[in-house]
Design a protein around this motif. Sequence first.
Motif, PDB file in Angstrom:
ATOM      1  N   GLU A 309       0.827  -1.210   0.000  1.00 52.72           N
ATOM      2  CA  GLU A 309       0.000   0.000   0.000  1.00 52.72           C
ATOM      3  C   GLU A 309       0.859   1.256   0.000  1.00 52.72           C
ATOM      4  O   GLU A 309       0.532   2.249  -0.649  1.00 52.72           O
ATOM      5  N   PHE A 350      -5.426  -3.508  -0.451  1.00 54.07           N
ATOM      6  CA  PHE A 350      -4.464  -3.198  -1.520  1.00 54.07           C
ATOM      7  C   PHE A 350      -5.101  -3.432  -2.884  1.00 54.07           C
ATOM      8  O   PHE A 350      -4.951  -2.606  -3.800  1.00 54.07           O
ATOM      9  N   ARG A 353      -7.439  -0.673  -3.806  1.00 58.24           N
ATOM     10  CA  ARG A 353      -6.733   0.558  -4.187  1.00 58.24           C
ATOM     11  C   ARG A 353      -6.067   0.424  -5.547  1.00 58.24           C
ATOM     12  O   ARG A 353      -6.064   1.366  -6.353  1.00 58.24           O
TER      13      ARG A 353
END
Length: 932
Positions: A309, A350, A353
């Motif tokens: 991330e 993650f 995103r």
Amino acid sequence: MDQAPSIETVLQAVQALYNNPDVMGKEKASVWLGELQKSVHAWQVADQLLQRNQNLESCYFGAQTMRTKIQYAFYELPQNSHQSLRDSLVEHASKISSETPPVIITQLSLALADLALQMPTWKNAVGDLIQRFGSNIQQLPFLLEVLTVLPEEFNRSQVNSRSLRLGANRRAELLDELTGSCPVILQLLSACMDSYADDIRVQAKVFRVIGSWFSIGAIPQEIFLNTKMLAAPFECLARRDCPALLHEAATDCICSALYCAEDLSKYSQLAQRMFEGAQTLLEPYHMAVAEEDSDKCINYCRIFTEMAESLLNIIVDTPNQGLGSLITIEMLLTCVGHHLYEVAEITFNFWYRLSEELYQRNTTELTDIFKPYIQRLIVAMCRHCQLESDHEGVPDEHGDFGEFRVRVSELIKDVVFIAGSSSCFAQMFENIKTSSPKASWETSEASLFVMTAVAKNILPDENEVVPQVVQAILTMSPDTNVAVRHTSTLLIGELCEWIERHPQLLDPVLQYLLSGLQHPLLASVAATALQSISTQCRDLMIDHFQGLVQIVQAMDSFNLSSEAAIGLLKGTATILARLPHNKIAEGLLQLCLCQISPLKLLLESTQAVKQGTNTDPTIWLDRLAAIFRYTNPTVTNGQMHPCQPVIMELWPVLSQACTKYQADVRIIERCCRCIRFAIRCLGKNSATLLTPLVTQMVQLYAVHQHSCFLYLGSILVDEYGCEAGCITGLLDMLQAFCGPTFKILEEHNGLRNHPDTVDDLFRLCLRFVQRAPVFFLQSPMAKPLLCCAIAACSLDHKDANASVMKFLADFIKCAREKDDRDDFEARSTAVKQLLSDHGQALVHATVNACVFCLPSYMVPDVAEVLYELMLINLPTFCVWLETTLKALPTENSGGVVTATHKQLTDFHKSATTAEDLKQLTHAVRDFSRLYR
């Protein structure tokens, strides 16, 4: 509590709270001690309890009280007593020994930390504490605890400003102080690591301190990189015999550092070293997998995920270059491959995103780079979603594993565009086809589950894979495992758009779903799928309407959940609206009769209502509401609404329900909701209901102030507020509502205790402003309602505050927005007259609400009100704002500077020169941070 109680009385109450076997005695002691903690006497009492050190319970109560008072009521102390409070706390802490319970150490640590944050005259607090406690082995745990919670409390003040209202200026000052203290802290921690190399607890506390300081960005990388503290947590995690306590603390430390390193402009070197260190943990991860140490596997996965991330932007910007190396994603997929779904789930954020980044950039070249990784992710998720081979019945969405499968479905829906929906669908079907004859049913079910997640993305004209899938489902043996049939039925429902384009399959699909309705374990999912088919294929389903009516009439013989039953009615009502005009009334009556008949029986019965059973009228009211809500036939001007005679026939039953259940807010809310959708269904054709409905609402509201009556009133105003003949009656309704409403809102904490009433009252007022502004603005209720709205500006209930602000904004717009009505002058005059009397109070209330009461996400709604005021009269607004700002405190009770004169002046300028609402919102939000 007017007078300070004796310390003996307090000790007796504490003894009763913790040791009295009598429950009533415990409750009485708890209430009394709670009142004591709220009083100003609590400061002295807490200090005395700590001095006496009589027993664990009294010391804990004293420490916890001291911490609570400092956190929430620091303003009660005059500034000249702050130093003595500090000295007293330090003195109490100096008596800490190895015998002191951890709970007391924690409370005293928090009390000192909160004091240091709020006491601007205490310079170099960290240095003072290290000097006082750093050389005493007995007090080292306390010192490390203070150093841990100090940044945590600082961080919490930014997230939740309700307790420690530090303000942006104080936070900036503190961050400089804390960053400046970093070298001496790292020196202390290094010494602890050397001196207590065999003490697991001390080493764990050291890692907690580092992680805490990284969490606020108070450790400069150039200092940290030159210490052995960088390697220490990785060395611990690499040890096979690392104890669990130390393993978790080292993990937390590294994750905090990685979070900090996301800002590569400041921490590029730290990110590089963290990246290198994380790669050394792959082998220990595999060792933990081999040893089935799931806790350690979870810790390693947390580190790999946090690193991914932190490096996400550089991975997408420069894939496979430097810190953008795709080995990071390989490490995540290694964790996704763990046999426990709890490990894989850590990585989910993650993937969300990453999918968001790729969707925003929308380049085929970039998407293709990540496509194979997402394909592997989906395959792994399919494996994780397999039910246990001994699972019986249908999949449960409500257990831990069921909720995990729901999250997997949402994840796949988000990322599947990267891998390609059709190819994913085909791959899963191939899994089923190529499975050996002895392959377990759970493998097929999991593949079908993944197919269900992507089915809505399949193009309706796909003619290669989907026809095979649908045919396989429709010809499925009745002996097939019920979980497989359940998921197959879900998949059919999700393929409704595809089925609409392939009408030749509609009849066999309906037969398949009808069969499912008759299976106790499949009835609800079959009804949900039938709802989807009916809603999507409504034009094709017209010929099947009578069949659906028969299903609805037999609905209670199926094992349907209430949600599935309502969904079935929704789908049927949607088709009803497509019937020929002369058939709609008959169809509506058929649907309603099987709901209204049991409701009539309940109204005639004296049986008590038992929620969730057939004695509960909300079952039938909710079903009627669904029918009215989704029956929306097209009606041309002058044409009689086909639903009118049916709804008029049902009205006496609904009216009787309101009367009978008037004291039960749960049932009354459902009654109002049902009537609301009936009115929306008819529109202007419900006029004959208006007088009896308003009369009954006003009568019931006078006795029971259920806010749903206010909401229903707003619906009536929305429908009839433009009808000249109805306005007087609607205003009379508003006036009748205002009396009881003001009475409960004017009680102590009335606004806070009745947020639903505030919400629905100002929805009602908003409808008047939108539909009959002049009549409302010139009515005697306009002024008290405006004053009520101003008082409600500080209410931090999201929905209620939003309704208040929307009313105020639209109220002000009346003075400047011209439309096709010819009442602009009257509107403008009325608004300006009200603002001439209350504009200053409104600006004062809105600014103070933003500064002292409301969370930052609610600021935009308030800013819109200020923006509207500025648009109608900028010079006057400038004066109002200046007066408001001059009244704001420039220091808080602790002597901390909240806003300088320059900051006040700058805000006034930026607010009054804002060119649009967005600029003003940013200005208000930034200004409010000075006070929180």
